[in-house]
Design a protein around this motif. Structure first.
Motif, PDB file in Angstrom:
ATOM      1  N   UNK A  73       0.848  -1.186   0.000  1.00 29.70           N
ATOM      2  CA  UNK A  73       0.000   0.000   0.000  1.00 29.70           C
ATOM      3  C   UNK A  73       0.890   1.245   0.000  1.00 29.70           C
ATOM      4  N   UNK A  74       0.479   2.306   0.665  1.00 33.47           N
ATOM      5  CA  UNK A  74       1.259   3.550   0.621  1.00 33.47           C
ATOM      6  C   UNK A  74       2.653   3.378   1.207  1.00 33.47           C
ATOM      7  N   UNK A  75       2.831   2.403   2.108  1.00 32.15           N
ATOM      8  CA  UNK A  75       4.160   2.158   2.668  1.00 32.15           C
ATOM      9  C   UNK A  75       5.144   1.717   1.584  1.00 32.15           C
ATOM     10  N   UNK A  76       4.637   1.030   0.563  1.00 29.64           N
ATOM     11  CA  UNK A  76       5.500   0.499  -0.480  1.00 29.64           C
ATOM     12  C   UNK A  76       6.153   1.552  -1.345  1.00 29.64           C
ATOM     13  N   UNK A  77       5.683   2.795  -1.255  1.00 32.45           N
ATOM     14  CA  UNK A  77       6.298   3.865  -2.036  1.00 32.45           C
ATOM     15  C   UNK A  77       7.769   4.069  -1.654  1.00 32.45           C
ATOM     16  N   UNK A  78       8.153   3.605  -0.461  1.00 27.42           N
ATOM     17  CA  UNK A  78       9.549   3.736  -0.038  1.00 27.42           C
ATOM     18  C   UNK A  78      10.495   3.008  -0.981  1.00 27.42           C
ATOM     19  N   UNK A  79      10.026   1.912  -1.597  1.00 27.92           N
ATOM     20  CA  UNK A  79      10.895   1.138  -2.480  1.00 27.92           C
ATOM     21  C   UNK A  79      11.326   1.938  -3.698  1.00 27.92           C
ATOM     22  N   UNK A  80      10.494   2.890  -4.122  1.00 30.83           N
ATOM     23  CA  UNK A  80      10.843   3.681  -5.304  1.00 30.83           C
ATOM     24  C   UNK A  80      12.075   4.545  -5.055  1.00 30.83           C
ATOM     25  N   UNK A  81      12.285   4.953  -3.805  1.00 36.47           N
ATOM     26  CA  UNK A  81      13.494   5.717  -3.486  1.00 36.47           C
ATOM     27  C   UNK A  81      14.729   4.839  -3.627  1.00 36.47           C
ATOM     28  N   UNK A  82      14.606   3.558  -3.274  1.00 35.50           N
ATOM     29  CA  UNK A  82      15.707   2.635  -3.467  1.00 35.50           C
ATOM     30  C   UNK A  82      16.035   2.440  -4.931  1.00 35.50           C
ATOM     31  N   UNK A  83      15.004   2.400  -5.772  1.00 32.38           N
ATOM     32  CA  UNK A  83      15.230   2.302  -7.216  1.00 32.38           C
ATOM     33  C   UNK A  83      16.027   3.501  -7.701  1.00 32.38           C
TER      34      UNK A  83
END
Length: 322
Positions: A73-83
């Motif tokens: 959910x909205x927590x998963x947006x953190x992964x985009x910073x890792x990308x």
């Protein structure tokens, strides 16, 4: 042109996953190191997205370097910073003098109720997915209970106990030198249909365990919408066509019709349906041809998500039904 069976065989396109199988979550990234023309179409009522505004035709950023589809959910947006950080480390992105800034768009789906609600895709997962994509160049993209598809479920209108397991699907279509591929993580509240035949593949089950019809149950007041904002189908369409941002936006709008071909009901108030389009620019093709081929690829990718899934977390998949 030889037959292409995975988006990773399209020149300049790389894709990989990070998966938490036991927790039922993960992320999938599609990377374009040299950049591609990007666009997006958002039709669901509850999207969780990153950097969709800059994909509007009037905005000045012309390239996109990666699209990430994630659970959490909205927590998963953190992964985009890792990308973004991993691509920067590898020297990919817009040159702004002091560094390179990768342009990364993405969307998340709600899978917190499937496995462990406290495990979500992280910064490290985004980095790992990029590494899997670029270091495993050319390997076919895994499908089913992987990446963003790990915790996907469908057919939830009669409650979670009658839902079914879905996953991440892929399809590639060709018309001469034009290639359109699609990746879809299918976490819809409705049923998944074969877009070519209309046959029901997975979805809401009856009390006896057979496939039922979510729409008929809904219209007959035998079902209710599940907990708000807990469903979505998120997708990325890749074309080797030469498109402007406005043209890519039109392809995204056309491609979104694949949801109506393969999901019933679709674009509900509880779905955050989002389609990204990436055009790599190698082939001249008529816009309507690109749109039609992309729509076919996305519809079949959605069906593949249901067919490729394996039963998990107490839910059967399409392959488990007699």
């Amino acid at each position: 042109m030889p037959d292409i069976t995975s988006i990773t065989q399209i020149p300049g396109v790389f894709a990989g996953h990070a998966t938490h199988a036991e927790a039922g979550t993960g992320c999938t990234v599609v990377v374009f190191p040299e950049g591609a023309t990007g666009a997006v179409d958002v039709r669901g009522g509850a999207p969780a997205t990153r950097e969709t505004d800059l994909l509007r035709p009037e905005e000045t950023v012309e390239v996109l370097h990666a699209v990430i589809l994630a659970g959490g959910s909205a927590f998963g947006l953190a992964a985009s910073c890792g990308v973004a950080e991993e691509l920067e480390r590898r020297g990919c992105g817009l040159d702004v003098g002091v560094t390179r800034i990768p342009i990364v768009s993405g969307a998340c789906l709600f899978d917190l109720a499937c496995g462990d609600a406290h495990v979500r895709p992280t910064l490290a997962d985004g980095r790992a997915a990029v590494s899997a994509a670029l270091d495993g160049a050319g390997a076919p993209l895994a499908r089913g209970n992987v990446g963003a598809g790990c915790g996907c479920t469908v057919g939830k209108l009669a409650g979670p106990e009658r839902a079914m397991k879905s996953g991440l699907g892929e399809d590639v279509e060709q018309a001469g030198s034009l290639v359109c591929g699609a990746v879809a993580a299918v976490n819809a509240c409705g049923d998944v249909l074969d877009p070519d035949t209309g046959a029901r593949i997975a979805g809401m089950r009856t009390a006896e365990g057979a496939l039922g019809s979510s729409v008929e149950a809904l219209l007959g007041a035998r079902a209710q919408m599940p907990l708000a904002r807990t469903n979505t189908t998120i997708s990325c369409v890749i074309a080797n066509a030469r498109l402007t941002k406005a043209q890519a936006t039109k392809v995204a709008q056309m491609s979104a019709d694949a949801y109506a071909h393969a999901i019933s009901p679709t674009h509900t108030t509880n779905d955050g349906d989002t389609v990204f389009v990436m055009a790599t620019g190698e082939v001249e093709a008529a816009l309507d041809v690109v749109g039609a081929l992309a729509t076919r690829a996305l519809g079949r990718a959605i069906a593949d998500a249901a067919r490729s899934a394996e039963g998990a977390f107490g839910l059967p998949a399409a392959r488990d039904l007699v």
